[in-house]
Design a protein around this motif. Structure first.
Motif, short mmCIF file in Angstrom:
data_model
loop_
_atom_site.label_atom_id
_atom_site.label_comp_id
_atom_site.label_asym_id
_atom_site.label_seq_id
_atom_site.Cartn_x
_atom_site.Cartn_y
_atom_site.Cartn_z
N LYS A 233 3.98 14.97 -0.29
CA LYS A 233 4.85 14.03 -0.99
C LYS A 233 4.25 12.64 -0.91
CE LYS A 233 8.62 12.63 1.03
NZ LYS A 233 9.99 12.61 1.62
N ALA A 234 4.11 11.99 -2.07
CA ALA A 234 3.60 10.63 -2.11
C ALA A 234 4.63 9.68 -1.52
CB ALA A 234 3.28 10.23 -3.55
N VAL A 235 4.25 8.98 -0.47
CA VAL A 235 5.19 8.09 0.21
C VAL A 235 4.85 6.62 0.00
CG1 VAL A 235 5.82 9.78 1.95
CG2 VAL A 235 3.85 8.30 2.35
N SER A 236 3.62 6.32 -0.47
CA SER A 236 3.24 4.93 -0.71
C SER A 236 2.06 4.88 -1.69
CB SER A 236 2.86 4.24 0.61
OG SER A 236 2.49 2.90 0.38
N ILE A 237 2.13 3.89 -2.59
CA ILE A 237 1.06 3.73 -3.59
C ILE A 237 0.57 2.29 -3.56
CG2 ILE A 237 0.46 3.87 -6.04
CD1 ILE A 237 2.67 5.91 -6.40
N THR A 238 -0.72 2.12 -3.41
CA THR A 238 -1.33 0.79 -3.44
C THR A 238 -2.26 0.71 -4.66
OG1 THR A 238 -3.26 1.38 -2.09
CG2 THR A 238 -1.22 0.76 -0.93
N ASP A 239 -2.96 -0.43 -4.81
CA ASP A 239 -3.87 -0.60 -5.96
C ASP A 239 -5.04 0.36 -5.90
OD1 ASP A 239 -2.27 -2.60 -6.92
OD2 ASP A 239 -3.41 -4.22 -5.96
N PHE A 240 -5.41 0.79 -4.70
CA PHE A 240 -6.62 1.60 -4.56
C PHE A 240 -6.41 3.00 -4.02
CE2 PHE A 240 -7.53 -2.92 -3.89
CZ PHE A 240 -8.40 -3.15 -4.97
N GLU A 241 -5.19 3.31 -3.51
CA GLU A 241 -5.02 4.62 -2.91
C GLU A 241 -3.56 5.03 -2.88
OE1 GLU A 241 -6.74 4.00 0.91
OE2 GLU A 241 -5.43 2.35 1.40
N VAL A 242 -3.35 6.31 -2.63
CA VAL A 242 -2.00 6.88 -2.52
C VAL A 242 -1.86 7.54 -1.15
CG1 VAL A 242 -0.36 8.55 -3.45
CG2 VAL A 242 -1.85 7.28 -5.02
N PHE A 243 -0.78 7.22 -0.43
CA PHE A 243 -0.53 7.86 0.86
C PHE A 243 0.38 9.05 0.64
CE2 PHE A 243 -1.73 3.57 2.04
CZ PHE A 243 -2.53 3.76 3.15
N VAL A 244 -0.03 10.20 1.15
CA VAL A 244 0.69 11.46 0.94
C VAL A 244 1.10 12.04 2.29
CG1 VAL A 244 0.60 13.79 0.01
CG2 VAL A 244 -0.59 11.93 -1.17
N GLU A 245 2.35 12.45 2.37
CA GLU A 245 2.86 13.08 3.60
C GLU A 245 2.87 14.58 3.42
OE1 GLU A 245 7.22 13.43 5.30
OE2 GLU A 245 6.43 11.43 5.74
#
Length: 245
Positions: A233-245
């Motif tokens: 599950k995508a928990v955070s999105i920045t300009d350069f990357e996506v954090f997935v749990e």
């Protein structure tokens, strides 16, 4: 005859039964006028005085809410009114005093001057809490698992009652993952198991909820090998990357 009715409005005497009465005065017919209520009043006053002198608890039935607290009945067979200040009802301030009406609680008499009776439930609860605190402190130690109840939730973490003493779970010790707010993980009055991280000299106890479960990072290499397809599950999105749990 009304003097032989109990507090529920029911007759409290049987034919042939011996009862205590008090001589009141002489009736117009020349007969002695007796009072059972006055006799009961003397007996109740003696019992209440003994409880006050010995520091014993009394049972008090809350009958009504008044300004600054509640009125309670501490009498046995007749009504004996006592006042419980709002600040003396519980250890922490209780807002909804109406909810106490009809309940019977145990309290200690802190003032007795004639018919002026003041009770405190808080004093009794604090004494119980102190006994429980000493028992808890005798067995608590770093690394030990302790059960407790969530008593307060703030942005920085959660306060837990371990039994007469509180411990604190920092937000970083709630889960192994990311937490937006402690209230998303725990709720007030929830019973949980925690691990004692440290006990400081000032008595501050730091707890961990996440340590009750294995550290997921220890098995990352075995579970998530390069090239393995997994769902998350995508928990955070920045300009350069996506954090997935």
């Amino acid at each position: 005859i009304q003097e032989f009715y109990n507090k529920s409005g029911e007759p409290d005497v049987n034919i042939g039964e011996e009862v205590e009465v008090m001589f009141d005065n002489w009736a117009n017919e020349g007969l002695p006028k007796l009072s059972r209520i006055k006799a009961e009043q003397i007996r109740e006053n003696k019992r209440i005085q003994e409880c006050f002198d010995k520091g014993e608890l009394v049972k008090a039935r809350v009958t009504q809410k008044v300004k600054g607290g509640v009125i309670a009945d501490v009498g046995d067979k007749i009504e004996i009114r006592a006042f419980i200040p709002g600040s003396q009802i519980d250890i922490s301030p209780k807002q909804d005093l109406d909810s106490l009406v009809g309940e019977t609680i145990e309290a200690r008499i802190i003032k007795l001057a004639g018919n002026d009776i003041v009770l405190s439930r808080r004093v009794y609860l604090e004494e119980e809490r102190e006994v429980l605190k000493k028992e808890t402190l005798s067995r608590i130690e770093a690394g030990k698992e302790m059960s407790g109840k969530v008593v307060n939730i703030i942005n920085q973490g959660v306060f837990v009652d371990l039994g007469g003493i509180e411990g604190f779970i920092p937000v970083s010790e709630l889960t192994w993952g990311r937490v937006a707010h402690p209230g998303d993980v725990l709720s007030k009055d929830q019973i949980i198991k925690t691990i004692v991280l440290r006990i400081e000299e000032g008595g501050k106890i730091t707890l961990s909820l996440k340590d009750t479960n294995p550290d997921p990072w220890t098995s990352v290499k075995e579970k998530y090998k390069p090239g393995t397809q997994i769902k998350g599950k995508a928990v955070s999105i920045t300009d350069f990357e996506v954090f997935v749990e």
